[in-house]
Design an enzyme around this catalytic site. Structure first.
Site, PDB file in Angstrom:
ATOM      1  N   GLY A 235      -6.412  -6.896  -7.341  1.00  0.00           N
ATOM      2  CA  GLY A 235      -7.648  -6.146  -7.574  1.00  0.00           C
ATOM      3  C   GLY A 235      -8.795  -6.625  -6.711  1.00  0.00           C
ATOM      4  O   GLY A 235      -8.589  -7.300  -5.706  1.00  0.00           O
TER       5      GLY A 235
ATOM      6  N   GLY B 263      -9.307  -3.952   3.459  1.00  0.00           N
ATOM      7  CA  GLY B 263      -7.991  -4.488   3.835  1.00  0.00           C
ATOM      8  C   GLY B 263      -6.900  -3.937   2.923  1.00  0.00           C
ATOM      9  O   GLY B 263      -5.827  -3.525   3.385  1.00  0.00           O
ATOM     10  N   HIS B 264      -7.185  -3.913   1.611  1.00  0.00           N
ATOM     11  CA  HIS B 264      -6.204  -3.353   0.675  1.00  0.00           C
ATOM     12  C   HIS B 264      -5.977  -1.859   0.960  1.00  0.00           C
ATOM     13  O   HIS B 264      -4.851  -1.367   0.878  1.00  0.00           O
ATOM     14  CB  HIS B 264      -6.697  -3.496  -0.777  1.00  0.00           C
TER      15      HIS B 264
END
Ligand code: PAF
Length: 286
Positions: free
Chosen positions: A31, A36-37
């Site tokens: 989370g 980037g995620h």
């Protein structure tokens, strides 16, 4: 976008997808999602028909003195970002789903898990390998996407998947960086504005080293010089090293070819990690 917190709900959906011949891409996260995620989600969308993002702050990979309680959490913000990114399903298990009563099985990686982060954070890679193996089995993913930012973690996961013959492909994605070069990380939000300004010295040091080593500089002397400069600038350097990319073994003196620079340094309350590829020239001094 579907949100599931119980295994039964997750399995109904993944079974239906698989029965329809759809390939599943997984992006495991803790989370506090950043660009980037979201790049990992995009890569998963390109590599598979359906995308699952897992959000689970895994207590097993945090040591007793580490920042589990202070780890940033933003479930509502994360769900909104994932909705916009085209994620199909968010897997949000609680600790009792991931580690049910009586849970007693661990994956104990060695090889690339030894040294560096493995030495600084005893048990960390046991926690990562165990939770990732569970996530792979729970989601029945065909492909899982990992960022190169956590280079050692990526090598550990590849090793676990190969050694346990897990039926999925690991897809690595280059590190996403801020405009000043700092690798994006959820922990960066805990840097003070002053520290955030200083933090970009880390990727600059790696870049300078990569250039010098590619040009034939002697690795040990060049590493010592950059480590000294970072220390003088206020970084608590844990390690700055040149390693064999997949095994994480120290780079053999006199060898040439593709190596990896890895660094971990404390700045304020944040442990910063980074890495870069480097081509060691055959004319480099030992
Ligand atoms: O890189 C991370 O965020 C975590 O280590 C991971 C892979 C999600 C396992 O908890």
């Amino acid at each position: 976008m579907q949100v599931e917190r119980e295994l039964a709900g997750l399995q109904v959906t993944t079974q239906a997808w698989r029965a329809g011949g759809e390939r599943i891409g997984l992006v495991p996260t803790m989370g506090a999602l950043h660009a980037g995620h979201l790049a990992l989600v995009e890569a998963a969308r390109a590599a598979a028909d359906r995308v699952i993002v897992s959000i689970f702050v895994n207590p097993l990979q945090f040591g007793p003195q580490e920042d589990l309680d202070r780890y940033p959490r933003d479930e509502a913000g994360d769900l909104e970002k994932l909705r916009r990114a085209g994620c199909d399903l968010v897997w949000l298990p609680g600790p009792a789903v991931m580690y049910p009563p009586g849970d007693a099985t661990r994956i104990e990686p060695s090889g690339p898990a030894e040294g560096w982060e493995g030495a600084a954070r005893p048990g960390h890679f046991r926690g990562v390998a165990t939770v990732c193996t569970k996530l792979f089995m729970m989601t029945r993913a065909d492909v899982a996407v990992f960022g190169e930012k956590d280079w050692q973690q990526l090598q550990v996961i590849r090793r676990v998947v190969a050694d346990l013959h897990l039926p999925l492909r690991i897809l690595p994605l280059p590190t996403v960086r801020d405009t000043d070069g700092l690798a994006l990380s959820s922990r960066n939000q805990r840097l003070s504005p002053g520290e955030r300004g200083e933090a970009a010295r880390l990727p600059r040091a790696l870049q300078a080293l990569a250039g010098a080593l590619a040009g034939g500089a002697a690795p040990q002397a060049a590493l010592a010089r950059e480590q000294e400069a970072l220390t003088a600038a206020g970084f608590g350097v844990d390690y700055l090293a040149l390693v064999v990319p997949d095994s994480l073994q120290p780079w053999p003196a006199g060898a040439s070819g593709e190596a990896r620079l890895i660094v971990a340094a404390q700045l304020g309350s944040v442990r910063l990690l980074d890495n870069m590829p480097v081509m060691i020239s055959s004319r480099s001094e030992a």
